[in-house]
Design a protein around this motif. Structure first.
Motif, mmCIF file in Angstrom:
data_model
loop_
_atom_site.group_PDB
_atom_site.id
_atom_site.type_symbol
_atom_site.label_atom_id
_atom_site.label_comp_id
_atom_site.label_asym_id
_atom_site.label_seq_id
_atom_site.Cartn_x
_atom_site.Cartn_y
_atom_site.Cartn_z
ATOM 1 N N ALA A 52 7.048 -27.367 30.832
ATOM 2 C CA ALA A 52 6.349 -29.394 31.326
ATOM 3 C C ALA A 52 6.217 -29.777 29.949
ATOM 4 O O ALA A 52 6.412 -30.934 30.375
ATOM 5 C CB ALA A 52 5.504 -29.012 32.349
ATOM 6 N N MET A 53 5.391 -29.534 29.296
ATOM 7 C CA MET A 53 4.841 -29.882 28.151
ATOM 8 C C MET A 53 6.516 -30.544 27.328
ATOM 9 O O MET A 53 6.520 -31.232 26.625
ATOM 10 C CB MET A 53 4.055 -29.081 27.223
ATOM 11 N N VAL A 54 6.952 -29.657 26.748
ATOM 12 C CA VAL A 54 8.593 -29.879 25.944
ATOM 13 C C VAL A 54 9.189 -30.991 27.168
ATOM 14 O O VAL A 54 9.487 -31.785 25.864
ATOM 15 C CB VAL A 54 9.860 -28.356 26.327
ATOM 16 N N SER A 55 9.268 -31.044 27.616
ATOM 17 C CA SER A 55 10.089 -32.222 28.738
ATOM 18 C C SER A 55 9.004 -33.829 28.658
ATOM 19 O O SER A 55 9.879 -34.698 28.648
ATOM 20 C CB SER A 55 10.749 -31.631 30.419
ATOM 21 N N ALA A 56 8.165 -33.071 28.403
ATOM 22 C CA ALA A 56 6.804 -34.383 28.790
ATOM 23 C C ALA A 56 6.844 -34.967 27.326
ATOM 24 O O ALA A 56 6.731 -36.394 26.795
ATOM 25 C CB ALA A 56 5.822 -34.128 28.311
ATOM 26 N N LEU A 57 7.640 -33.985 26.056
ATOM 27 C CA LEU A 57 8.248 -34.909 24.704
ATOM 28 C C LEU A 57 9.222 -35.397 24.633
ATOM 29 O O LEU A 57 9.602 -35.427 23.471
ATOM 30 C CB LEU A 57 8.362 -33.839 23.596
ATOM 31 N N GLY A 58 9.826 -35.878 25.720
ATOM 32 C CA GLY A 58 11.049 -35.910 25.942
ATOM 33 C C GLY A 58 13.120 -35.211 25.489
ATOM 34 O O GLY A 58 13.877 -35.486 25.593
ATOM 35 N N ILE A 59 12.149 -33.425 26.074
ATOM 36 C CA ILE A 59 13.166 -32.994 25.655
ATOM 37 C C ILE A 59 13.408 -32.396 26.939
ATOM 38 O O ILE A 59 12.878 -31.864 28.110
ATOM 39 C CB ILE A 59 13.313 -31.583 24.802
ATOM 40 N N VAL B 156 1.983 -29.432 34.368
ATOM 41 C CA VAL B 156 1.033 -29.527 33.048
ATOM 42 C C VAL B 156 -0.366 -29.239 32.594
ATOM 43 O O VAL B 156 -0.859 -28.293 31.656
ATOM 44 C CB VAL B 156 1.017 -31.082 32.242
ATOM 45 N N LEU C 10 6.204 -36.166 36.552
ATOM 46 C CA LEU C 10 5.965 -35.063 36.691
ATOM 47 C C LEU C 10 5.310 -34.708 38.053
ATOM 48 O O LEU C 10 5.183 -33.042 38.228
ATOM 49 C CB LEU C 10 4.347 -34.154 35.494
ATOM 50 N N THR D 290 11.528 -36.815 33.887
ATOM 51 C CA THR D 290 10.774 -36.531 32.603
ATOM 52 C C THR D 290 10.869 -36.385 31.367
ATOM 53 O O THR D 290 11.166 -38.202 31.162
ATOM 54 C CB THR D 290 9.781 -35.534 32.878
ATOM 55 N N HIS D 291 12.001 -35.804 30.964
ATOM 56 C CA HIS D 291 12.348 -36.488 29.239
ATOM 57 C C HIS D 291 13.197 -38.090 29.202
ATOM 58 O O HIS D 291 13.001 -38.359 28.390
ATOM 59 C CB HIS D 291 13.804 -35.028 28.906
ATOM 60 N N VAL E 27 10.552 -40.214 28.861
ATOM 61 C CA VAL E 27 9.871 -40.195 28.045
ATOM 62 C C VAL E 27 10.883 -40.838 26.319
ATOM 63 O O VAL E 27 10.227 -41.086 25.986
ATOM 64 C CB VAL E 27 9.179 -39.358 27.068
ATOM 65 N N ARG E 28 11.855 -40.926 26.514
ATOM 66 C CA ARG E 28 13.216 -41.310 25.552
ATOM 67 C C ARG E 28 12.657 -42.434 25.917
ATOM 68 O O ARG E 28 13.570 -42.943 24.449
ATOM 69 C CB ARG E 28 14.532 -40.232 25.676
ATOM 70 N N TYR F 215 2.527 -39.684 25.365
ATOM 71 C CA TYR F 215 1.768 -38.435 26.021
ATOM 72 C C TYR F 215 0.680 -38.157 25.022
ATOM 73 O O TYR F 215 1.306 -36.939 24.422
ATOM 74 C CB TYR F 215 2.435 -37.583 26.713
ATOM 75 N N PHE G 174 1.445 -26.564 21.519
ATOM 76 C CA PHE G 174 1.396 -24.949 21.472
ATOM 77 C C PHE G 174 1.286 -23.840 20.647
ATOM 78 O O PHE G 174 0.995 -23.589 19.327
ATOM 79 C CB PHE G 174 3.365 -25.314 21.901
ATOM 80 N N ARG H 113 11.382 -37.783 18.315
ATOM 81 C CA ARG H 113 12.511 -38.178 18.809
ATOM 82 C C ARG H 113 13.450 -39.103 18.483
ATOM 83 O O ARG H 113 14.468 -38.844 18.772
ATOM 84 C CB ARG H 113 11.979 -38.876 20.587
#
Lengths: 298, 361, 239
Positions: free
Chosen positions: A180-187, B359, C59, C78-79, C82-83, C88, C96, C110
């Motif tokens: 989920a965090m990966v998609s929250a980084l725009g990926i 999350v 989310l 979501t992605h 963000v883009r 966030y 990670f 990005r």
């Protein structure tokens, strides 16, 4: 002594096959939390595709085999990607339904292969050199085993490099931890899913083609049968751990090979290896439920 | 611990249905197309008895998967244990019927208890794979034929010396039919009681949110083990009935395919409902039987060969139906009718919004 | 601090509804975030602050309207949101742990020009620890990584969820000044339980209570009124 060498190498050869099919499962589960029961069909696809190409290609060996191998890899990737996009992706986050759908697919596909090509094993036109043996410390090692080990080692190195050095590998490693965090980084994580699925499909297809050499034939049930051992391997290694699945594959392959041999020699009972693998699973679960290299569930 | 169990309208309906089913051997009734000839013929009774048995076994799996939410891929092991243990004791060791049954029932409790205690050390997908591995071990053991006990690939025919005459012979199929029906009734009642009792409510709570059960001061492991053992025991019981019906054991009953088929049956009927999986089990067995006939029939033979190949394989049809089912009718048969009856839930129930955001893990 | 005249709205939320299971967490939340500076999102525990942040990012499933400078966000994955320029900083940092600091930052890249110079100027320590596994960092250092990820790109708005939670007083100060730097280049929507930090950083405040907006206005006004503060924040005025 030569027996031990032989058992060692053939055990590693078996472990190599397990690793090839387990690595894809491990990454898929780690990233997507999907238990892909249909993973076995990628092995079946690999075996049958390489056979189908090989018998139709008027090339001499080893070119015929190499082309067939490449062909089955392409087919494996396409089938895997199609399964992901068509069946898994629409059920995003509905994990139980994803598992159920792959179960249905596994049953249907195996039956389809059976209906089209017959239920009996079909003998595989293996290149002559793979049927030969190499002398190693007094033991006669079948070359097909050595090939399997070499290929699995190469795949391990390639996949490790992919994970370590490429951007998509980075995305996969991060996604295994917290998608989920990966998609929250725009990926777009979905694309990583398809990629991982396709990689797993390629590795399993390889296992199918190499297994055809190993056993001398292809049959519709082998995918599911090997898959069960692959499941055991990834639980022992630790769900979601790529290196764990490699380690466990080696351990399981060796254990199975040694136990099967010695039990049939001393007790006339040849399935002790398979059973001891299940016993190992039970022992690992009692002692360390997260697997050898898995993370402790928090 | 029993809690208040209130029989209601559904109990009356269930009793009526069972009464009707029990009366079948006495009536001259035909359902053309579905069954050949009168329903009371031994052939049809045999099929109905098999359907009833599978319905019961499906209910036993429903207890585990539908109510407690434990996805086991190895339930067939306990079913197979009922078949093979009884068969071996009667045929290889020439035990009398009563001790053989008692021993099998003891295995039916001990086996799931021990295996469940190990498997439940993990949860979710890992649990599913462990149960699969155990079942696979059973399958290997049976196929390997240690000490010539299990008959290996060829199976083991049942030695009927110690079986009462009442249960042997084509003309006596009706008695086996009633036994199968009795088994179904028993599992039905036990499941209904279990679900409405305190353990049953805890099981359903575990399925929804295990953490909350812990917070309430209960031990989920103990309850899960109870569900595992009870459902395994009921499956073993079904195995005994199945053995009597077929007069022998074959290794097919130990395969992963059967465990998966059980999953299919329960999802087909509607996991977590009472009568859904029973219907699913009966329907599956019936389809399995009929499709076998259909695939070798003249209609299929006249189809183009590329269609013929998949249609001649019952598992292909079942697998495909299953996929379609999961996509379009996730609630199974019971879900379709249930949804028509009670459309009052939050608008996002069952959608992405329902899943706890990942999350904060 | 003088109130800047809000010339435009960067985020406009209208009648936001979120269900989690059977609970109706957000029952029609509506507010605006003016461009520039920091808007604080306050409220008692369970009022729905984090859920609001997650709803903006997509989310959690949501209904209603969330407009980011004229783009409707509801319905986008979501992605893609963000883009569009949404940074966030999550409540639990969510770095990670198996990746190095450098890899964590790399993943957050990005655009074509990630602002590493800015990041390392604000957090020189991170430059030193580039090769260190993020899991071995202290809580405060992980928070630096989390904020750095948002600083790396140009964003229209940065959503910050309880950045000072569990930090030592020294780290709280560092985080606050880092956020101040961030607010120079982007609008911030800041969820905070630490009212001191909220008062230092934010001008405007939106207060949530039981899934609805209960109060909007200036931070200083809210915190100057003990009764109001106690009612909405569960505490007595300034801490």
């Amino acid at each position: 002594m030569s027996t031990v060498i032989l058992l060692l190498v053939t055990g590693l050869g078996l472990g190599a096959l397990y690793f090839l099919i387990a690595s894809g499962l491990s990454l898929t589960y780690g990233l997507m939390r999907v238990l892909n029961f249909a993973h076995g069909i990628f092995l079946t696809v690999g075996g049958y595709a390489s056979w189908w190409i090989a018998v139709r290609l008027p090339l001499p060996d080893p070119w015929r085999f190499l082309v067939a191998l490449l062909g089955c890899l392409v087919v494996g990737a396409i089938v895997a990607a199609a399964v992901e996009v068509g069946l898994i992706r629409p059920l995003y986050r509905r994990h139980i339904e994803q598992v159920l759908v792959t179960v249905g697919l596994a049953l249907a596909f195996t039956a389809l292969v059976q209906g089209t090509f017959g239920a009996d094993p079909i003998s595989y036109p293996a290149p002559a050199w793979t049927q030969g043996v190499t002398q190693l410390a007094g033991a006669n090692i079948p070359n097909s085993r050595l090939l399997a080990i070499a290929v699995a080692a190469a795949v391990f190195l390639l996949l490790s490099a992919f994970l370590r050095f490429t951007r998509w590998g980075l995305i996969v490693r991060a996604g295994v931890e917290n998608r989920a965090m990966v998609s929250a980084l725009g990926i777009d994580v979905q694309r990583a899913f398809t990629l991982v699925f396709a990689l797993g499909g390629v590795a399993a297809a390889l296992a199918g083609a190499l297994g055809a050499l190993y056993f001398g034939n292809i049959d519709p049930e082998r995918g599911t049968a090997t898959l069960i051992f692959a499941f055991i391997v990834i639980v022992i290694g630790g769900l979601g751990s790529f290196t764990g699945s490699a380690l466990a594959a080696v351990v399981v392959g060796l254990l199975q090979q040694f136990m099967n041999y010695y039990s049939s020699v001393y007790w006339g009972f040849s399935a002790a290896g398979d059973l001891s693998v299940v016993l190992l699973l039970a022992v690992v679960l009692l002692w360390r439920p997260q697997g050898l290299l898995g993370r402790s569930v928090g | 611990m029993l809690g208040r169990v209130r029989p209601g309208r559904s109990a009356v309906a269930a009793t009526a249905i069972f009464a009707v089913l029990a009366a079948i051997p006495f009536v001259d009734f035909e359902i053309p197309g579905l069954f050949n000839g009168l329903l009371s013929t031994p052939g049809t009774l045999q099929l109905l008895a098999l359907c009833a048995t599978f319905a019961g076994v499906a209910l036993s799996y429903n207890l585990l998967f539908g109510y407690t939410g434990l996805l086991s891929f190895g339930h067939a092991l306990y079913f197979a244990a009922g078949i093979y243990v009884t068969d071996i004791l009667l045929t290889r060791y020439h035990w009398a019927l009563a001790p053989a049954l008692a021993a099998t029932l003891a295995v039916g409790i001990a086996l799931p208890l021990v295996l469940g205690a190990i498997a439940l050390r993990v949860s979710g997908i890992a649990f599913a794979m462990v149960t699969l591995a155990f079942a696979q071990a059973g399958s290997i053991l049976v196929l390997d034929n240690p000490g010539r006990l299990t008959g290996g690939e060829e199976g083991l025919g049942l030695d009927v010396t110690h079986i009462p005459d009442l249960l042997i012979g084509v003309l006596n199929t009706r008695y086996l039919y009633w036994i199968a029906l009795g088994y179904l009734l028993l599992t039905f009642v036990i499941c209904w009681w279990a679900v409405n009792s305190r353990p049953g409510r805890v099981w359903q709570a575990i399925r929804e949110n295990e953490r909350r059960v812990e917070v309430m001061g209960l031990n989920p492991f103990a309850f899960k083990l109870l569900a595992f053992t009870l459902s395994g025991f009921l499956a073993t019981l079904g195995g005994i009935v199945y053995l009597l019906l077929l007069g022998g054991a074959t290794p097919e009953v130990t395969t992963a395919n059967l465990s998966l088929a059980l999953l299919l049956m329960v999802v087909l009927g509607g996991a977590g409902t009472l009568w859904g999986p029973a219907l699913g089990g009966a329907l599956y067995e019936y389809l399995d039987f009929r499709l076998l006939k259909l695939s070798s029939s003249s209609q299929v033979a006249s189809l183009p060969s590329w269609l013929q190949a998949p249609l001649s394989q019952p598992l292909f049809i079942l697998g495909t139906v299953f996929i379609l089912l999961v996509f379009f009718f996730p609630g199974g048969i019971a879900g379709i009718t249930g949804r028509m009856a009670r459309p009052t839930r939050s608008p996002t129930a069952g959608t992405v919004a329902d899943v706890p955001p990942e999350v904060a893990r | 601090m003088s109130t800047p005249i809000a010339t435009r709205t960067v985020l406009e939320i209208k009648d936001l509804q979120v269900y989690l299971g059977e609970s109706h967490i957000l029952q029609g939340v509506s507010f605006e975030v003016p461009a520039g500076g920091v808007t604080a999102l306050l409220g008692r525990n369970g009022a729905g602050k984090t859920t609001t942040i997650k709803a903006i990012l997509g989310l959690v499933g949501r209904k209603g309207s969330i407009r980011l400078a004229d783009r409707e966000l509801v319905g986008l994955p979501t992605h893609e949101i963000v883009r569009l320029g949404v940074g966030y900083v999550p409540e639990e940092r969510e770095v990670f742990s198996e990746l190095t600091v450098a890899e964590n930052l790399k993943l957050a890249e990005r655009g074509t020009k990630p602002r590493y110079d800015l990041v390392f100027e604000v957090f020189p320590e991170l430059e030193q620890r580039r090769a260190q596994a993020a899991g071995s960092l202290s809580g405060g250092q992980q928070q630096m990584v989390a904020i750095a990820r948002a600083l790396l790109n140009e964003n229209q708005i940065i959503l910050v969820d309880e950045p000072t939670k569990g930090l030592s007083p020294l780290m709280v100060g560092k985080a606050a000044s880092a956020l101040k730097r961030a607010a120079e280049a982007a609008t911030l929507l800041l969820v905070e339980q630490n009212l001191q930090v909220a008062r230092t950083l934010a001008e405007k405040v939106v207060v949530l209570d039981e899934g609805r907006v209960a109060y909007t206005g200036r931070v200083a006004d809210l915190l100057a009124d003990p009764a109001l503060a106690r009612r909405y924040l569960g505490v007595g005025g300034s801490r």
